[in-house]
Design a protein around this motif. Structure first.
Motif, PDB file in Angstrom:
ATOM      1  N   THR A  12      -9.928  -1.657  53.681  1.00  0.00           N
ATOM      2  CA  THR A  12     -11.009  -1.408  52.729  1.00  0.00           C
ATOM      3  C   THR A  12     -10.591  -2.004  51.391  1.00  0.00           C
ATOM      4  O   THR A  12      -9.396  -2.103  51.104  1.00  0.00           O
ATOM      5  N   LEU A  13     -11.551  -2.380  50.583  1.00  0.00           N
ATOM      6  CA  LEU A  13     -11.216  -2.903  49.258  1.00  0.00           C
ATOM      7  C   LEU A  13     -10.561  -1.825  48.398  1.00  0.00           C
ATOM      8  O   LEU A  13      -9.693  -2.121  47.586  1.00  0.00           O
ATOM      9  N   GLU A  14     -10.946  -0.557  48.618  1.00  0.00           N
ATOM     10  CA  GLU A  14     -10.349   0.548  47.864  1.00  0.00           C
ATOM     11  C   GLU A  14      -8.860   0.697  48.179  1.00  0.00           C
ATOM     12  O   GLU A  14      -8.073   1.073  47.319  1.00  0.00           O
ATOM     13  N   SER A  15      -8.463   0.408  49.399  1.00  0.00           N
ATOM     14  CA  SER A  15      -7.051   0.468  49.790  1.00  0.00           C
ATOM     15  C   SER A  15      -6.319  -0.813  49.405  1.00  0.00           C
ATOM     16  O   SER A  15      -5.153  -0.770  49.002  1.00  0.00           O
ATOM     17  N   GLU A  46      -5.949 -13.432  48.518  1.00  0.00           N
ATOM     18  CA  GLU A  46      -7.006 -14.048  49.336  1.00  0.00           C
ATOM     19  C   GLU A  46      -6.831 -13.695  50.819  1.00  0.00           C
ATOM     20  O   GLU A  46      -7.799 -13.379  51.506  1.00  0.00           O
ATOM     21  N   LEU A  47      -5.597 -13.733  51.298  1.00  0.00           N
ATOM     22  CA  LEU A  47      -5.366 -13.461  52.717  1.00  0.00           C
ATOM     23  C   LEU A  47      -5.569 -11.987  53.066  1.00  0.00           C
ATOM     24  O   LEU A  47      -6.099 -11.671  54.130  1.00  0.00           O
ATOM     25  N   VAL A  48      -5.159 -11.084  52.182  1.00  0.00           N
ATOM     26  CA  VAL A  48      -5.355  -9.659  52.448  1.00  0.00           C
ATOM     27  C   VAL A  48      -6.842  -9.315  52.471  1.00  0.00           C
ATOM     28  O   VAL A  48      -7.318  -8.641  53.393  1.00  0.00           O
ATOM     29  N   VAL A  49      -7.582  -9.780  51.481  1.00  0.00           N
ATOM     30  CA  VAL A  49      -9.024  -9.484  51.447  1.00  0.00           C
ATOM     31  C   VAL A  49      -9.719 -10.129  52.645  1.00  0.00           C
ATOM     32  O   VAL A  49     -10.567  -9.501  53.290  1.00  0.00           O
ATOM     33  N   ASN A  50      -9.349 -11.362  52.986  1.00  0.00           N
ATOM     34  CA  ASN A  50      -9.939 -12.034  54.145  1.00  0.00           C
ATOM     35  C   ASN A  50      -9.645 -11.251  55.435  1.00  0.00           C
ATOM     36  O   ASN A  50     -10.536 -11.048  56.261  1.00  0.00           O
ATOM     37  N   SER A  51      -8.411 -10.806  55.592  1.00  0.00           N
ATOM     38  CA  SER A  51      -8.032 -10.054  56.787  1.00  0.00           C
ATOM     39  C   SER A  51      -8.771  -8.724  56.873  1.00  0.00           C
ATOM     40  O   SER A  51      -9.230  -8.325  57.949  1.00  0.00           O
ATOM     41  N   ALA A  52      -8.869  -8.027  55.747  1.00  0.00           N
ATOM     42  CA  ALA A  52      -9.544  -6.728  55.730  1.00  0.00           C
ATOM     43  C   ALA A  52     -11.037  -6.860  56.023  1.00  0.00           C
ATOM     44  O   ALA A  52     -11.583  -6.139  56.866  1.00  0.00           O
ATOM     45  N   MET A  53     -11.682  -7.800  55.349  1.00  0.00           N
ATOM     46  CA  MET A  53     -13.137  -7.900  55.460  1.00  0.00           C
ATOM     47  C   MET A  53     -13.609  -8.686  56.684  1.00  0.00           C
ATOM     48  O   MET A  53     -14.620  -8.351  57.280  1.00  0.00           O
ATOM     49  N   HIS A  54     -12.892  -9.734  57.050  1.00  0.00           N
ATOM     50  CA  HIS A  54     -13.328 -10.585  58.158  1.00  0.00           C
ATOM     51  C   HIS A  54     -12.548 -10.306  59.437  1.00  0.00           C
ATOM     52  O   HIS A  54     -13.144 -10.153  60.501  1.00  0.00           O
ATOM     53  N   GLY A  55     -11.234 -10.240  59.347  1.00  0.00           N
ATOM     54  CA  GLY A  55     -10.420  -9.997  60.530  1.00  0.00           C
ATOM     55  C   GLY A  55     -10.651  -8.614  61.110  1.00  0.00           C
ATOM     56  O   GLY A  55     -10.932  -8.456  62.293  1.00  0.00           O
ATOM     57  N   ASN A  56     -10.552  -7.609  60.259  1.00  0.00           N
ATOM     58  CA  ASN A  56     -10.735  -6.226  60.699  1.00  0.00           C
ATOM     59  C   ASN A  56     -12.151  -5.714  60.450  1.00  0.00           C
ATOM     60  O   ASN A  56     -12.439  -4.560  60.721  1.00  0.00           O
ATOM     61  N   ARG A  57     -12.983  -6.577  59.891  1.00  0.00           N
ATOM     62  CA  ARG A  57     -14.390  -6.259  59.622  1.00  0.00           C
ATOM     63  C   ARG A  57     -14.579  -4.962  58.827  1.00  0.00           C
ATOM     64  O   ARG A  57     -15.505  -4.197  59.071  1.00  0.00           O
ATOM     65  N   GLY A  58     -13.653  -4.719  57.894  1.00  0.00           N
ATOM     66  CA  GLY A  58     -13.763  -3.547  57.028  1.00  0.00           C
ATOM     67  C   GLY A  58     -13.538  -2.218  57.730  1.00  0.00           C
ATOM     68  O   GLY A  58     -13.822  -1.166  57.160  1.00  0.00           O
ATOM     69  N   ASN A  59     -13.012  -2.242  58.950  1.00  0.00           N
ATOM     70  CA  ASN A  59     -12.757  -1.028  59.714  1.00  0.00           C
ATOM     71  C   ASN A  59     -11.557  -0.306  59.097  1.00  0.00           C
ATOM     72  O   ASN A  59     -10.426  -0.771  59.207  1.00  0.00           O
ATOM     73  N   CYS A  60     -11.798   0.851  58.479  1.00  0.00           N
ATOM     74  CA  CYS A  60     -10.730   1.552  57.763  1.00  0.00           C
ATOM     75  C   CYS A  60      -9.657   2.110  58.693  1.00  0.00           C
ATOM     76  O   CYS A  60      -8.600   2.541  58.227  1.00  0.00           O
ATOM     77  N   ASP A  61      -9.891   2.097  59.985  1.00  0.00           N
ATOM     78  CA  ASP A  61      -8.871   2.529  60.945  1.00  0.00           C
ATOM     79  C   ASP A  61      -7.888   1.410  61.278  1.00  0.00           C
ATOM     80  O   ASP A  61      -6.884   1.652  61.937  1.00  0.00           O
ATOM     81  N   LYS A  62      -8.193   0.196  60.839  1.00  0.00           N
ATOM     82  CA  LYS A  62      -7.308  -0.943  61.091  1.00  0.00           C
ATOM     83  C   LYS A  62      -6.540  -1.287  59.823  1.00  0.00           C
ATOM     84  O   LYS A  62      -6.980  -1.003  58.717  1.00  0.00           O
ATOM     85  N   ARG A  63      -5.385  -1.929  60.014  1.00  0.00           N
ATOM     86  CA  ARG A  63      -4.507  -2.249  58.894  1.00  0.00           C
ATOM     87  C   ARG A  63      -4.324  -3.749  58.716  1.00  0.00           C
ATOM     88  O   ARG A  63      -4.517  -4.525  59.644  1.00  0.00           O
ATOM     89  N   VAL A  64      -3.898  -4.105  57.504  1.00  0.00           N
ATOM     90  CA  VAL A  64      -3.496  -5.470  57.172  1.00  0.00           C
ATOM     91  C   VAL A  64      -2.026  -5.387  56.771  1.00  0.00           C
ATOM     92  O   VAL A  64      -1.651  -4.553  55.935  1.00  0.00           O
ATOM     93  N   TYR A  65      -1.208  -6.231  57.377  1.00  0.00           N
ATOM     94  CA  TYR A  65       0.238  -6.237  57.150  1.00  0.00           C
ATOM     95  C   TYR A  65       0.642  -7.484  56.366  1.00  0.00           C
ATOM     96  O   TYR A  65       0.149  -8.571  56.657  1.00  0.00           O
ATOM     97  N   VAL A  66       1.546  -7.314  55.421  1.00  0.00           N
ATOM     98  CA  VAL A  66       2.055  -8.432  54.620  1.00  0.00           C
ATOM     99  C   VAL A  66       3.575  -8.463  54.733  1.00  0.00           C
ATOM    100  O   VAL A  66       4.240  -7.427  54.589  1.00  0.00           O
ATOM    101  N   ARG A  67       4.094  -9.656  54.998  1.00  0.00           N
ATOM    102  CA  ARG A  67       5.532  -9.919  54.959  1.00  0.00           C
ATOM    103  C   ARG A  67       5.746 -11.081  53.991  1.00  0.00           C
ATOM    104  O   ARG A  67       5.112 -12.122  54.125  1.00  0.00           O
ATOM    105  N   LEU A  68       6.643 -10.887  53.057  1.00  0.00           N
ATOM    106  CA  LEU A  68       6.936 -11.903  52.049  1.00  0.00           C
ATOM    107  C   LEU A  68       8.451 -12.056  51.953  1.00  0.00           C
ATOM    108  O   LEU A  68       9.168 -11.061  51.797  1.00  0.00           O
ATOM    109  N   CYS A  69       8.921 -13.280  52.105  1.00  0.00           N
ATOM    110  CA  CYS A  69      10.347 -13.587  51.970  1.00  0.00           C
ATOM    111  C   CYS A  69      10.497 -14.724  50.971  1.00  0.00           C
ATOM    112  O   CYS A  69       9.892 -15.779  51.134  1.00  0.00           O
ATOM    113  N   VAL A  70      11.313 -14.482  49.944  1.00  0.00           N
ATOM    114  CA  VAL A  70      11.565 -15.498  48.923  1.00  0.00           C
ATOM    115  C   VAL A  70      13.014 -15.958  49.074  1.00  0.00           C
ATOM    116  O   VAL A  70      13.943 -15.161  48.940  1.00  0.00           O
TER     117      VAL A  70
END
Length: 135
Positions: A12-15, A46-70
């Motif tokens: 969700t955008l709120e999350s 951009e990727l988190v919002v795209n994943s939440a809204m398009h990948g998971n279709r805004g389903n609040c029961d689904k999650r978006v995961y981020v891994r970042l390595c510098v």
């Protein structure tokens, strides 16, 4: 490795908003506001919002995961959702370099921004992998 982060938010955008603010804060604390890190923030957003809204279709029961390595010479970003996968959604093939993005179309604009800011972007099912080179 200089820095690593793993986390998730609900679709969700709120999350997503406080989640992205936390990532931004961590990057600011560790790297400041240089141009490359600004690009990293935008790519993740951009990727988190795209994943939440398009990948998971805004389903609040689904999650978006981020891994970042510098690393000293590169930055790796992986954003994964619980959806069907980007290549299974209509129009996504354009973003893999197999066509063009209509500049006036809202669909695909975020992925096109990510592609333009990154040195490498690949779609791996429901995960987007991005690489940036550090000078």
């Amino acid at each position: 490795m200089e820095f690593s982060y793993e986390g998730f938010c609900r679709s969700t955008l709120e999350s997503a908003q406080p989640f992205l603010l936390n990532i931004t804060s961590l990057l600011n604390q560790n790297f400041g506001m240089d141009e490359l890190m600004r690009d990293v923030r935008l790519i993740i957003s951009e990727l988190v919002v795209n994943s939440a809204m398009h990948g998971n279709r805004g389903n609040c029961d689904k999650r978006v995961y981020v891994r970042l390595c510098v690393y000293p010479s590169k930055i790796l970003i992986d954003v994964e959702d619980e959806g069907q996968g980007v290549m299974n959604r209509r129009g996504a093939y354009r973003m893999a370099g197999k066509g063009t993005c209509d500049d006036l179309s809202e669909s695909g604009r975020g992925l096109e921004i990510v592609r333009m800011l990154s040195d490498r972007m690949e779609f791996l099912g429901n995960r987007v992998h991005v690489e940036l080179t550090r000078n």
